[in-house]
Scaffold this active site. Structure first.
Site, PDB file in Angstrom:
ATOM      1  N   ASP A   1       0.828  -1.210   0.000  1.00 42.72           N
ATOM      2  CA  ASP A   1       0.000   0.000   0.000  1.00 42.72           C
ATOM      3  C   ASP A   1       0.860   1.256   0.000  1.00 42.72           C
ATOM      4  O   ASP A   1       1.434   1.624   1.031  1.00 42.72           O
ATOM      5  CB  ASP A   1      -0.904  -0.028   1.241  1.00 42.72           C
ATOM      6  CG  ASP A   1      -1.818   1.183   1.345  1.00 42.72           C
ATOM      7  OD1 ASP A   1      -1.980   1.907   0.342  1.00 42.72           O
ATOM      8  OD2 ASP A   1      -2.379   1.399   2.438  1.00 42.72           O
TER       9      ASP A   1
ATOM     10  N   ASP B   1      -1.812   5.669  -5.303  1.00 39.30           N
ATOM     11  CA  ASP B   1      -2.168   4.816  -4.178  1.00 39.30           C
ATOM     12  C   ASP B   1      -2.424   3.388  -4.647  1.00 39.30           C
ATOM     13  O   ASP B   1      -3.474   3.082  -5.204  1.00 39.30           O
ATOM     14  CB  ASP B   1      -3.412   5.380  -3.479  1.00 39.30           C
ATOM     15  CG  ASP B   1      -3.788   4.618  -2.219  1.00 39.30           C
ATOM     16  OD1 ASP B   1      -3.167   3.583  -1.942  1.00 39.30           O
ATOM     17  OD2 ASP B   1      -4.711   5.068  -1.517  1.00 39.30           O
TER      18      ASP B   1
END
Length: 417
Positions: free
Chosen positions: A91, A295
């Site tokens: 992430d 992201d």
């Protein structure tokens, strides 16, 4: 796709994942503390809590059931000696490395084991060392949380072995998170200034790869290649992977282009860069001062709500649906009726493949598809998740503080599901 001598960390798809556009958008509302501006069931109250409007007009606080923890993709890592393998989410929008552990309550471990989840047991590793006094606590927007203590241990990512990596081991996770067993933790690839360990933040795995010279001084990077199951018949077979310390030249060569770089601003801990224009069907719209965050832990792409409307208003039959809290397009829309859309990343324009503008079947209408680009509400920055990342080969360069992209070639466009 050919193979260069770069070690690819494979990305695995969660076979049980059923994409839900509304729930993914609500997940983003929570991750980035977003206040929606368009009408719909989800809204912020006067205390800035995210609420869901019921059919009788009353509102209740959003729960884990209202959102999708975006664990579509996971990657294997090995922790300890001997190595204990877990599947975790890579992430770039967070900076904690936390995992399910043997310190969790027996009931949660039992539930996880029944669904195939692995846990890290520090007692079974000869190389783990406790970090006395260090704790961590992550609070998610829906009220769920995870917390625990910290140890250091050997962590293996691909062919890289990190010594003394801080591993945030979960002593407690909210019941809502126990349903997300495909991923047994998160490996944060954002910048360490947003790491949550107290009393002192710890180095991320990428920080340690750099500090320990696990990756070359001139290649203090990781790269991301996100594929799509829609592309199973394409040359790349829809495969996905990360690399650390190397750029996969085979991927770049296959594009016929060169990587374009733009500086990033890491002040807020994110991979944030200038994205100051969008082109919709040949019409260029300047967005002075606009920025975006890359992201890898998010599925959707969110941008200014008025621009979203401009994109979908050109598609016959497309509409904003208050119940779904987003824009829908008819599932039988041919690709030539979806507008050509490109977003600036620094000085280069990246085209969003039309098949990724169709994200998932709509929840309440079998003839409609939830769009992969939605509104960012009052958030002042764009978020570029998988809708964007599936269109590029992305290079996250921590050493030179820059973000690189090269447009990929997608020979087929599949809109319907």
């Amino acid at each position: 796709m050919g193979f260069s001598n770069v070690t690819r960390v494979p990305v695995r798809r969660n076979g049980d994942y059923k994409a839900n556009g509304t729930k993914s958008l609500v997940w983003l509302y929570n991750k980035y503390n977003i206040t929606p501006v368009r009408p719909g069931r989800y809204h912020r109250d006067k205390k800035h809590r995210l609420m869901k409007r019921q059919e009788d007009g009353s509102s209740t606080e959003v729960t884990a059931e209202d959102q999708q923890n975006d664990v579509y993709y996971t990657c294997p890592v090995a922790i300890g000696t001997p190595g204990q393998q877990l599947e975790v989410t890579f992430d770039s929008g967070s900076a904690d490395f936390w995992v399910w552990s043997s310190h969790l309550p027996d009931e949660i471990k039992k539930r996880g084991a029944e669904s195939g989840a692995a846990i890290y047991d520090p007692r079974k590793s000869s190389t783990q060392q406790p970090m006395p006094g260090s704790t961590w606590h992550i609070q998610y927007g829906d009220g769920s949380s995870a917390s625990g203590t910290v140890v250091t241990d050997i962590v293996k990512v691909g062919d890289i072995t990190i010594q003394g990596q801080a591993v945030e081991i979960a002593n407690r996770i909210s019941a809502s998170l126990t349903t997300q067993t495909a991923s047994q933790g998160i490996l944060g690839l954002a910048f360490g200034n947003i790491n949550t360990v107290t009393p002192k933040p710890v180095k991320t795995p990428l920080d340690n790869m750099i500090a320990q010279d696990d990756i070359p001084n001139d290649q203090e990077i990781f790269t991301c290649y996100m594929g799509s199951y829609k592309d199973a018949k394409d040359p790349d077979h829809g495969e996905s992977f990360f690399t650390f310390g190397n750029i996969d030249s085979d991927v770049v060569n296959a594009t016929g282009r060169e990587i374009s770089y733009t500086p990033i601003n890491d002040t807020n801990g994110f991979w944030e860069f200038a994205s100051e224009s969008v082109v919709i069907n040949g019409k260029k719209i300047a967005l002075p001062g606009n920025t975006a965050i890359a992201d890898t832990g998010t599925t959707l792409m969110i941008i200014d709500d008025d621009l979203v409307e401009e994109i979908y208003s050109g598609i016959p039959g497309a509409k904003y649906d208050e119940t779904e809290q987003g824009w829908l397009i008819p599932s039988n829309t041919p690709p030539d009726q979806i507008p050509d859309v490109a977003f600036a990343v620094g000085d280069v324009e990246i085209v969003i493949e039309k098949e990724h503008i169709a994200f998932a079947p709509a929840e309440n209408n079998s003839e409609m598809v939830y769009g992969g680009i939605q509104g960012r509400g009052k958030l002042p920055v764009n978020i570029y998740g998988d809708t964007f990342l599936k269109c590029v080969y992305a290079v996250f360069d921590a050493g030179k503080k820059q973000f690189g992209v090269v447009q990929r070639v997608d020979p087929s466009q599949k809109i319907a599901f």
